[in-house]
Design an enzyme around this catalytic site. Structure first.
Site, PDB file in Angstrom:
ATOM      1  N   GLY A 141       7.365  26.626  -9.653  1.00 27.13           N
ATOM      2  CA  GLY A 141       7.504  27.565  -8.544  1.00 27.13           C
ATOM      3  C   GLY A 141       6.486  27.296  -7.455  1.00 27.13           C
ATOM      4  O   GLY A 141       6.786  27.419  -6.258  1.00 27.13           O
ATOM      5  N   GLY A 142       5.270  26.910  -7.855  1.00 22.56           N
ATOM      6  CA  GLY A 142       4.255  26.560  -6.868  1.00 22.56           C
ATOM      7  C   GLY A 142       4.624  25.300  -6.106  1.00 22.56           C
ATOM      8  O   GLY A 142       4.519  25.242  -4.876  1.00 22.56           O
ATOM      9  N   TRP A 144       7.533  24.204  -5.576  1.00 24.76           N
ATOM     10  CA  TRP A 144       8.677  24.483  -4.702  1.00 24.76           C
ATOM     11  C   TRP A 144       8.208  24.876  -3.306  1.00 24.76           C
ATOM     12  O   TRP A 144       8.865  24.565  -2.303  1.00 24.76           O
ATOM     13  CB  TRP A 144       9.519  25.612  -5.301  1.00 24.76           C
ATOM     14  CG  TRP A 144      10.669  26.022  -4.441  1.00 24.76           C
ATOM     15  CD1 TRP A 144      11.899  25.439  -4.359  1.00 24.76           C
ATOM     16  CD2 TRP A 144      10.692  27.118  -3.505  1.00 24.76           C
ATOM     17  NE1 TRP A 144      12.683  26.102  -3.442  1.00 24.76           N
ATOM     18  CE2 TRP A 144      11.971  27.131  -2.901  1.00 24.76           C
ATOM     19  CE3 TRP A 144       9.762  28.084  -3.129  1.00 24.76           C
ATOM     20  CZ2 TRP A 144      12.333  28.067  -1.949  1.00 24.76           C
ATOM     21  CZ3 TRP A 144      10.116  29.028  -2.175  1.00 24.76           C
ATOM     22  CH2 TRP A 144      11.394  29.014  -1.598  1.00 24.76           C
ATOM     23  N   HIS A 145       7.047  25.536  -3.219  1.00 20.38           N
ATOM     24  CA  HIS A 145       6.522  25.945  -1.921  1.00 20.38           C
ATOM     25  C   HIS A 145       5.909  24.780  -1.148  1.00 20.38           C
ATOM     26  O   HIS A 145       5.806  24.834   0.076  1.00 20.38           O
ATOM     27  CB  HIS A 145       5.465  27.049  -2.094  1.00 20.38           C
ATOM     28  CG  HIS A 145       6.038  28.378  -2.491  1.00 20.38           C
ATOM     29  ND1 HIS A 145       6.251  28.745  -3.811  1.00 20.38           N
ATOM     30  CD2 HIS A 145       6.452  29.429  -1.738  1.00 20.38           C
ATOM     31  CE1 HIS A 145       6.768  29.959  -3.844  1.00 20.38           C
ATOM     32  NE2 HIS A 145       6.903  30.397  -2.608  1.00 20.38           N
ATOM     33  N   GLY A 146       5.469  23.753  -1.838  1.00 18.49           N
ATOM     34  CA  GLY A 146       4.898  22.606  -1.146  1.00 18.49           C
ATOM     35  C   GLY A 146       4.160  21.692  -2.112  1.00 18.49           C
ATOM     36  O   GLY A 146       3.618  22.145  -3.122  1.00 18.49           O
TER      37      GLY A 146
END
Length: 295
Positions: A141-142, A144-146
């Protein structure tokens, strides 16, 4: 007649939610955005109190920005007869980190659960594997943000916090104190503060421009550094107070936009007039792009 009433009710609910989202975005998030950006642009130049103010300000900014955007999107759809799930439900009132993720960005947390955590095995393959699955889910998930160490740390922090809370509730070392009202009140307050501390630390790394900037900001806050400039924003403190009072005074499972159409006409006129007044008098003149558009 029933269809007309249902349509009218949907329209008013959607309008109320859109107006509330616009206040969150334009009156709160966009107003504090320049001061938050200024502080995070050079954390080494400010003292610990200013950096703490910036971190708290970003926590309010990202919440009001993204929940405001979600409210406007959900409200617009509702006015046209489409119903979507709520995306935020008083997340900063959460007592635990697990509850926080049930209230923050609900669509994303649901997606992570259904398409990452459960396919990885969820909690079906033993205790150790459950903790690993939580960590892997939040790490992904982290990312996915960058693709940066800041987002890796943010995901790892939340994954570790979720795993620790899962283990704590399974172990339940304080079960003998459940009937003690005073202890439960004190423990609830401590748990809330610990949850907010984890979330706030995560936001520092989420927002900072680099790993060095994030570690500098965190270290200076923890040490309450007195070196550097002191900046007291005229916008951040009122925004903090407003969001804090709402989270403390309003029951966290209520949906104000859905309740408003059922109130008396005079009460609704006052509510809508107040929202309109806030937008006309206090909305930022320069609208900032939605934070999550970059993702």
């Amino acid at each position: 007649k029933q269809r007309l009433r249902a349509s009218a009710l949907d329209f008013e609910m959607g309008l109320a939610q859109f107006a509330l989202g616009a206040v969150k975005k334009l009156v709160i998030s966009d107003q504090i955005s320049p001061n938050v950006d200024l502080i995070f642009a050079s954390p080494g130049n400010y003292d610990g109190l200013t950096l703490l103010q910036g971190a708290l300000g970003y926590a309010v900014q990202i919440y009001c920005d993204f929940s405001g955007y979600s409210d406007m999107a959900i409200g617009s759809a509702r006015m046209m007869g489409f119903r979507f799930m709520e995306n935020f439900q008083m997340p900063y009132s959460a007592v635990t980190i697990t509850e926080f993720w049930r209230r923050w960005h609900i669509s994303l947390s649901t997606w992570l659960r259904d398409y990452l955590y459960i396919p990885l095995g969820g909690n079906r393959k033993g205790t150790a594997r459950t903790y690993i699955n939580l960590m892997l889910t939040m790490l992904l998930g982290g990312l996915w943000h960058g693709a940066s160490w800041n987002f890796v740390f943010w995901g790892a922090l939340h994954g570790a916090a979720l795993a620790i809370h899962k283990g704590w509730t399974t172990w339940d070392p304080l079960a003998g104190f459940k009937d003690n009202a005073w202890f439960q009140a004190a423990w609830s307050l401590f748990s809330r503060m610990l949850t907010l501390g984890v979330v706030l630390l995560g936001w520092i790394f989420f927002r900072a421009d680099s790993w060095a900037a994030a570690t500098t900001c965190s270290a200076r806050i923890v040490m309450l550094s007195h070196s550097g400039m002191r900046l007291m924003s005229p916008y951040i403190l009122p925004a903090l107070v407003a969001v804090f009072l709402v989270h403390v005074l309003v029951q966290k499972d209520r949906n104000w936009a859905h309740e408003l159409p059922g109130r008396s006409l005079s009460w609704r006129i006052v509510a809508y007039s107040s929202l309109a007044t806030l937008l006309v008098c206090l909305a930022a003149t320069d609208s900032a792009p939605f934070i999550y558009f970059q993702f």
